[in-house]
Write a protein that holds these residues in place. Structure first.
Motif, PDB file in Angstrom:
ATOM      1  N   PRO A 196       0.813  -1.230   0.000  1.00  0.00           N
ATOM      2  CA  PRO A 196       0.000   0.000   0.000  1.00  0.00           C
ATOM      3  C   PRO A 196       0.840   1.271   0.000  1.00  0.00           C
ATOM      4  N   ALA A 197       2.015   1.227   0.634  1.00  0.00           N
ATOM      5  CA  ALA A 197       2.883   2.408   0.606  1.00  0.00           C
ATOM      6  C   ALA A 197       3.383   2.678  -0.809  1.00  0.00           C
ATOM      7  N   LEU A 198       3.794   1.623  -1.510  1.00  0.00           N
ATOM      8  CA  LEU A 198       4.249   1.784  -2.895  1.00  0.00           C
ATOM      9  C   LEU A 198       3.110   2.255  -3.791  1.00  0.00           C
ATOM     10  N   LEU A 199       1.908   1.738  -3.521  1.00  0.00           N
ATOM     11  CA  LEU A 199       0.740   2.162  -4.303  1.00  0.00           C
ATOM     12  C   LEU A 199       0.472   3.653  -4.111  1.00  0.00           C
ATOM     13  N   ALA A 200       0.575   4.128  -2.882  1.00  0.00           N
ATOM     14  CA  ALA A 200       0.334   5.549  -2.608  1.00  0.00           C
ATOM     15  C   ALA A 200       1.384   6.429  -3.284  1.00  0.00           C
ATOM     16  N   ILE A 201       2.658   6.017  -3.221  1.00  0.00           N
ATOM     17  CA  ILE A 201       3.720   6.805  -3.855  1.00  0.00           C
ATOM     18  C   ILE A 201       3.521   6.829  -5.365  1.00  0.00           C
ATOM     19  N   ALA A 202       3.160   5.686  -5.951  1.00  0.00           N
ATOM     20  CA  ALA A 202       2.924   5.638  -7.395  1.00  0.00           C
ATOM     21  C   ALA A 202       1.751   6.528  -7.786  1.00  0.00           C
ATOM     22  N   PHE A 203       0.681   6.496  -6.992  1.00  0.00           N
ATOM     23  CA  PHE A 203      -0.493   7.322  -7.290  1.00  0.00           C
ATOM     24  C   PHE A 203      -0.143   8.809  -7.206  1.00  0.00           C
ATOM     25  N   LEU A 204       0.580   9.188  -6.150  1.00  0.00           N
ATOM     26  CA  LEU A 204       0.954  10.587  -5.989  1.00  0.00           C
ATOM     27  C   LEU A 204       1.898  11.051  -7.100  1.00  0.00           C
ATOM     28  N   THR A 205       2.692  10.131  -7.645  1.00  0.00           N
ATOM     29  CA  THR A 205       3.628  10.482  -8.716  1.00  0.00           C
ATOM     30  C   THR A 205       2.922  10.578 -10.061  1.00  0.00           C
ATOM     31  N   TRP A 206       2.137   9.562 -10.395  1.00  0.00           N
ATOM     32  CA  TRP A 206       1.488   9.515 -11.713  1.00  0.00           C
ATOM     33  C   TRP A 206       0.343  10.513 -11.830  1.00  0.00           C
ATOM     34  N   GLN A 207      -0.318  10.790 -10.744  1.00  0.00           N
ATOM     35  CA  GLN A 207      -1.449  11.713 -10.758  1.00  0.00           C
ATOM     36  C   GLN A 207      -1.068  13.091 -10.206  1.00  0.00           C
ATOM     37  N   ARG A 208       0.180  13.458 -10.347  1.00  0.00           N
ATOM     38  CA  ARG A 208       0.647  14.708  -9.751  1.00  0.00           C
ATOM     39  C   ARG A 208      -0.095  15.914 -10.305  1.00  0.00           C
ATOM     40  N   TRP A 209      -0.182  16.006 -11.629  1.00  0.00           N
ATOM     41  CA  TRP A 209      -0.815  17.178 -12.234  1.00  0.00           C
ATOM     42  C   TRP A 209      -2.324  17.216 -12.011  1.00  0.00           C
ATOM     43  N   PRO A 210      -3.042  16.114 -12.149  1.00  0.00           N
ATOM     44  CA  PRO A 210      -4.467  16.161 -11.786  1.00  0.00           C
ATOM     45  C   PRO A 210      -4.699  16.546 -10.324  1.00  0.00           C
ATOM     46  N   LEU A 211      -3.830  16.078  -9.427  1.00  0.00           N
ATOM     47  CA  LEU A 211      -3.973  16.440  -8.020  1.00  0.00           C
ATOM     48  C   LEU A 211      -3.726  17.934  -7.810  1.00  0.00           C
ATOM     49  N   LEU A 212      -2.745  18.473  -8.524  1.00  0.00           N
ATOM     50  CA  LEU A 212      -2.493  19.912  -8.431  1.00  0.00           C
ATOM     51  C   LEU A 212      -3.667  20.716  -8.980  1.00  0.00           C
ATOM     52  N   ALA A 213      -4.271  20.206 -10.059  1.00  0.00           N
ATOM     53  CA  ALA A 213      -5.446  20.886 -10.606  1.00  0.00           C
ATOM     54  C   ALA A 213      -6.618  20.823  -9.635  1.00  0.00           C
ATOM     55  N   LEU A 214      -6.765  19.682  -8.969  1.00  0.00           N
ATOM     56  CA  LEU A 214      -7.852  19.530  -8.001  1.00  0.00           C
ATOM     57  C   LEU A 214      -7.676  20.475  -6.823  1.00  0.00           C
ATOM     58  N   GLU A 215      -6.433  20.854  -6.570  1.00  0.00           N
ATOM     59  CA  GLU A 215      -6.161  21.822  -5.504  1.00  0.00           C
ATOM     60  C   GLU A 215      -6.865  23.145  -5.761  1.00  0.00           C
ATOM     61  N   ASP A 218     -12.953  21.960  -7.659  1.00  0.00           N
ATOM     62  CA  ASP A 218     -13.597  21.030  -8.583  1.00  0.00           C
ATOM     63  C   ASP A 218     -13.898  21.689  -9.921  1.00  0.00           C
ATOM     64  N   GLY A 219     -14.214  22.983  -9.909  1.00  0.00           N
ATOM     65  CA  GLY A 219     -14.518  23.678 -11.162  1.00  0.00           C
ATOM     66  C   GLY A 219     -13.325  23.715 -12.090  1.00  0.00           C
ATOM     67  N   LEU A 220     -12.150  24.031 -11.562  1.00  0.00           N
ATOM     68  CA  LEU A 220     -10.940  24.054 -12.375  1.00  0.00           C
ATOM     69  C   LEU A 220     -10.624  22.666 -12.913  1.00  0.00           C
ATOM     70  N   ALA A 221     -10.736  21.645 -12.046  1.00  0.00           N
ATOM     71  CA  ALA A 221     -10.456  20.283 -12.487  1.00  0.00           C
ATOM     72  C   ALA A 221     -11.414  19.861 -13.596  1.00  0.00           C
ATOM     73  N   ALA A 222     -12.690  20.200 -13.459  1.00  0.00           N
ATOM     74  CA  ALA A 222     -13.669  19.839 -14.482  1.00  0.00           C
ATOM     75  C   ALA A 222     -13.376  20.558 -15.801  1.00  0.00           C
ATOM     76  N   SER A 223     -12.949  21.826 -15.723  1.00  0.00           N
ATOM     77  CA  SER A 223     -12.648  22.573 -16.950  1.00  0.00           C
ATOM     78  C   SER A 223     -11.456  21.993 -17.694  1.00  0.00           C
ATOM     79  N   LEU A 224     -10.584  21.287 -16.992  1.00  0.00           N
ATOM     80  CA  LEU A 224      -9.423  20.647 -17.611  1.00  0.00           C
ATOM     81  C   LEU A 224      -9.703  19.205 -18.007  1.00  0.00           C
TER      82      LEU A 224
END
Length: 335
Positions: A196-215, A218-224
């Motif tokens: 699970p630790a490796l899964l979390a690190i992989a998720f945070l790495t691969w989804q870095r830009w979507p997570l930053l957009a979600l920051e 929700d409106g900004l993330a949806a527009s992208l």
């Protein structure tokens, strides 16, 4: 880390590693029996080191780091710096499952691993119900936080009611498990904390830009074109899985998921590079520190690790609440 990365975060990452190694050595050396290989009776010391203390150190690093990553995920996708497995009630759900097994099903608790399995099942069930209620509320960060707080309050109240009907031996076992303990895990069980630790690190790495957009909301993330509801659900599922496995093996260890991310963000400043790795190392170091402190009194006294992490985390939680009262909403959890 890429060669183009600035040296400052890289130095800080190495600083995290050195602190973790120093605390690991201190944890190995702390206890009633010395671990020197050169003293008389060194074979006994080596057995204590390999079979008693080394599993504690590995469990502290993996569980502490994993819980810190779970807190980082929760704080990021919910845009709430107070979010963590402890504050959203997942720890209370695990305690409820363990108490049900120990008090209502004593015949089941005598089977190896049954209490841990009940704690795991109750944590995942609470996470599922939290997601279900939050989905009916549009899966907004506010609905997730409120659903988590409600589930935690419900689990805590049911646990308290169960303990009112427990026998003395059952109550002592339930309370001991609820405190959190690193002394019951084996090296083989420690490996269960790694995926699970490796899964979390992989998720945070691969989804870095979507997570930053979600920051940005929700409106900004949806527009992208980012499916923010699915992204939030996936992140919370990973965080719940981490929490369920950690507490089912070690008992309830609170506030590491809150402390670890905030400690790394404070050290890194505005840098985002290396944040998941530093958060993992910070969480491991915090739990190692708690384990060292738990054995300092000596004379056979072993303080509960979960109580010490809560003691460290409670002041931070109060400080964040004061900060939130002065500035709303809370500052970005990724900064």
């Amino acid at each position: 880390m890429p060669s183009s990365a600035p040296p400052f975060p890289r130095l800080l990452l190495w600083g995290h590693i050195l602190v973790l190694l120093a605390l690991a050595l201190a944890d190995l050396a702390t206890g009633a029996l010395g671990v020197s290989f050169w003293q008389e009776g060194g074979e006994v010391a080596r057995q204590v080191l390999l079979h008693l203390r080394l599993p504690r150190v590995v469990a502290a690093v993996l569980a502490g780091g994993s819980l810190a990553l779970a807190g980082l995920l929760m704080q990021g996708v919910l845009r709430n710096s107070l979010a963590s497995p402890a504050t959203l009630g997942l720890n209370h759900a695990a305690a409820l499952g363990a108490n049900v097994c120990l008090i209502l099903l004593p015949w089941l608790s005598s089977l190896p691993g049954a209490t841990a399995l009940c704690a795991f099942a109750s944590t995942m069930a609470a996470a599922f119900l939290m997601a279900l209620f939050a989905r009916r509320g549009g899966f907004s960060p506010e609905s997730v936080v409120l659903a988590g707080m409600a589930m935690g309050a419900l689990a805590l109240s049911l646990t308290t009611l169960l303990q009112c009907f427990a026998q003395d031996t059952q109550l002592s076992a339930a309370i001991f498990w609820t405190f959190g303990d690193l002394g019951r895990i084996t090296l083989g069980e420690c490996l269960m904390l790694l995926p699970p630790a490796l899964l979390a690190i992989a998720f945070l790495t691969w989804q870095r830009w979507p997570l930053l957009a979600l920051e940005g909301g929700d409106g900004l993330a949806a527009s992208l074109g980012i499916p923010f509801s699915r992204l939030r659900l996936a992140a919370l599922a990973i965080a719940a899985l981490i929490t369920a496995i950690s507490v089912s093996l070690l008992g309830v260890i609170g506030f590491v998921g809150l402390l670890g991310p905030h400690l790394s963000r404070a050290i890194l400043g505005g840098q985002r590079k290396g944040l998941p790795a530093c958060t993992f190392l910070s969480g491991g170091a915090l739990l190692l520190l708690a384990d060292v402190l738990s054995r300092l009194p000596g004379k056979g006294i072993l303080l509960p690790v979960g109580a010490l992490t809560a003691l460290m985390g409670a002041p931070l939680f109060l400080w964040l609440l004061l900060k939130a009262s002065r500035k709303a909403p809370l500052s970005s959890p990724w900064n």
